[in-house]
Design an enzyme around this catalytic site. Structure first.
Site, PDB file in Angstrom:
ATOM      1  CE  LYS A  82      -3.846   2.113   2.643  1.00  0.00           C
ATOM      2  NZ  LYS A  82      -4.805   1.931   3.752  1.00  0.00           N
ATOM      3  CB  SER A 174      -7.942   4.015   2.607  1.00  0.00           C
ATOM      4  OG  SER A 174      -7.237   3.357   3.640  1.00  0.00           O
ATOM      5  CB  SER A 198      -8.574   1.043   5.372  1.00  0.00           C
ATOM      6  OG  SER A 198      -9.279   2.234   5.194  1.00  0.00           O
TER       7      SER A 198
HETATM    8  N1  GLN Z   1     -13.280   4.866   5.987  1.00  0.00           N
HETATM    9  C1  GLN Z   1     -12.578   5.189   7.186  1.00  0.00           C
HETATM   10  C2  GLN Z   1     -12.009   6.588   7.088  1.00  0.00           C
HETATM   11  O1  GLN Z   1     -12.179   7.186   6.091  1.00  0.00           O
HETATM   12  C3  GLN Z   1     -11.513   4.186   7.489  1.00  0.00           C
HETATM   13  C4  GLN Z   1     -10.261   4.411   6.738  1.00  0.00           C
HETATM   14  C5  GLN Z   1      -9.150   3.531   7.213  1.00  0.00           C
HETATM   15  O2  GLN Z   1      -9.351   2.510   7.872  1.00  0.00           O
HETATM   16  N2  GLN Z   1      -7.932   3.940   6.891  1.00  0.00           N
HETATM   17  O3  GLN Z   1     -11.415   7.090   7.969  1.00  0.00           O
END
Ligand code: GLN
Length: 508
Positions: A82, A174, A198
């Site tokens: 990532k 994400s 995410s």
């Molecule tokens: N959707 C959540 C956010 O926007 C989780 C994102 C994540 O786990 N990095 O913060």
């Protein structure tokens, strides 16, 4: 040419590692095979950077170690990282203009542990070969991977990652690039990070397996920070068996570099994959099965739970009464931490600097205005607001108190059950653009992943079937602290009696 009859990209991490050990295929051949696939599938927009020389050099090193009988357990197996992990040989942009083209002087601990080992540490690396970097939402903020400012390979401008099961849909976020790459067989495995879901949500949306370990299990050193009390790295692959191998390599104390790293020794998370789950008590939180849950998702989750009953597990109704509150609590705490973490991107210490400015303040303002995207700015503003004098007690402090109660609710639940199961997300993957201009709709879709994140508990997503539009549905499993081996065991037992995790999207 390789001596294998099966296509390399159809092999699991476990099988590929074994073939490499037996020298049926070389690490260089393997890397070349996957690089060709990555380049042939640029339309998915999953990868943002390749460095073929670096990849092939790592593969040659893996071949040498394998020939010398001194290789790590996953030597020569490719992995995509990532784009939130810093890497020496690849860009590390966190999906932001702020870090366009940035190269770090070092590799994140997780990258080192999966690869060549931690510098200056006796722990040998697993020997994996970095294939490239994969797209993520800017600073890991998002649920759709529509918000990366880094143009993917083969693109001249930013583009949303596409779901291999249906290119008109999002892959989740994400870690959407990670999930899409694994689902499309562009990489046998990928790293992800999970702050509020995410790893689990994109794994669910792309029909793969992913696990977020207990907070502190995997080092955060070299993971570009979003919300430090929540951020946690974990593996994404096709099966629980593969995730167990990857997680065993990723985790372990790193106290000199990350003070929140847990001082518990590295574990072999594969050790109990085949344990019987007869008599296992699976807690079913009533709050995860309310009105908001789409009927197609519910049907797939219910079918998976039936399989567990056939395997001898018992379903126990439980309650996690503050599930709904996890949304406002998370969307106060995470932006608060983000507003502080992102202050380092000021055009001086780190990040993009505006070309024209009049004085220091104008330089800061213009650099940050140009470097950050809309969602990141929104969160910095929310975070600064909830931390400001006069509002701190009303928002941030309240949120911290409720966060503690959410963690306590889980401990109460674990008096009645061994693991908790439910959906990962209320729906299957939505269409690209459908919620792009509606932040609240995105936040609401995180409802089932946020509670475990706030409590710091391990959670995973296991393919459980298909719903509307033929899109994958994930089953979420949540365990008590340090119970990753149990979660992987429970997931593996389901994968022995179902084949959702080995199904391939058409065209891949
Ligand atoms: N959707 C959540 C956010 O926007 C989780 C994102 C994540 O786990 N990095 O913060």
């Amino acid at each position: 040419m390789s001596l294998l009859t099966t296509e390399l990209h159809d092999l699991s991490v476990a099988a590929l590692a074994q073939h490499l050990r037996e020298r049926k295929v070389s690490a260089v051949e393997t890397a070349q095979h996957f690089l060709i696939r990555v380049k042939a599938n640029e339309s998915l927009a999953a990868f943002v950077d390749l460095n073929e020389d670096a990849t092939l050099a790592q593969a040659r090193a893996a071949d040498q170690a394998l020939a010398a009988g001194a290789a790590g357990p996953l030597a020569g197996v490719p992995i995509a990282h990532k784009d939130i992990f810093v890497t020496r040989d690849f860009v590390a942009t966190a999906g932001s203009r702020m870090l366009a083209g940035y190269r770090s002087p070092f590799d994140a601990t997780v990258v080192q542990r999966l690869g060549q080992g931690v510098a200056g540490n006796a722990t040998p690396g697993a020997g994996m070969v970095t294939l490239g970097k994969v797209s993520c939402d800017e600073f890991a903020m998002g649920s759709a991977n529509e918000k990366s400012a880094t143009p993917p390979l083969g693109h001249t401008s930013p583009a949303p990652v596409r779901n291999p099961w249906d290119a008109s849909r999002i892959p989740g976020g994400s870690s959407g690039g990670s999930a899409a790459a694994v689902a499309a067989r562009l990489a046998p495995a990928a790293s992800g990070t999970d702050t509020g879901g995410s790893i689990r949500q994109p794994a669910s949306f792309c029909g793969i397996t992913g696990i977020k370990p207990t907070y502190g299990r995997a080092s955060r050193y070299g993971m570009i920070a979003y919300a430090s009390s929540l951020d946690q790295a974990g593996p994404m692959a096709r099966s629980a068996e593969d995730c167990a191998l990857l997680l065993s390599a990723m985790c372990g104390p790193d106290l000199d570099r990350d003070s929140t790293s847990l001082d518990v020794p590295a574990e072999d998370f594969s050790r109990s994959l085949n344990d019987s789950i007869s008599g296992l008590r699976i807690g079913i939180p009533q709050e995860f099965f309310g009105e908001g849950l789409a009927p197609d998702v519910r049907a797939a989750v219910d079918a998976a739970l039936k399989e567990y009953e056939k395997l001898g597990a018992k379903l126990v109704p439980i309650s996690l009464p503050r599930t709904e509150l996890s949304i406002p609590v998370y969307y106060i705490i995470a932006p608060a931490e983000a507003s502080s973490n992102l202050s380092r991107f000021d055009g001086v210490k780190f990040g993009h600097r505006a070309a024209d400015y009049t004085d220091l303040v104008s330089m800061y303002k213009k650099s940050r205005a140009e470097g950050f995207g809309d969602e990141v700015k929104r969160r910095i503003m929310v975070g600064a607001y909830v931390l400001s004098h006069g509002y701190y007690d009303a928002y941030y402090l309240q949120a911290q108190k409720i966060r503690r109660m959410i963690a306590d609710d889980f401990q109460n639940a674990f008096k009645q059950c061994d693991v908790i199961a439910g959906p990962v997300a209320p729906t299957v993957a939505w269409k690209i653009g459908e919620k792009a201009d509606d932040p609240v709709a995105n936040y609401l879709a995180d409802i089932f992943t946020l509670p475990a994140s706030l409590a710091g508990l391990p959670g995973m997503s296991v393919p459980a079937g298909f719903g509307a539009g033929g899109m994958p549905v994930g089953l979420q499993l949540i365990g008590n602290y340090l119970q990753e081996a149990k979660l992987l065991n429970v997931a593996h037992r389901l994968q022995q009696v179902t084949d959702f995790h080995v199904q391939t999207p058409a065209g891949f």
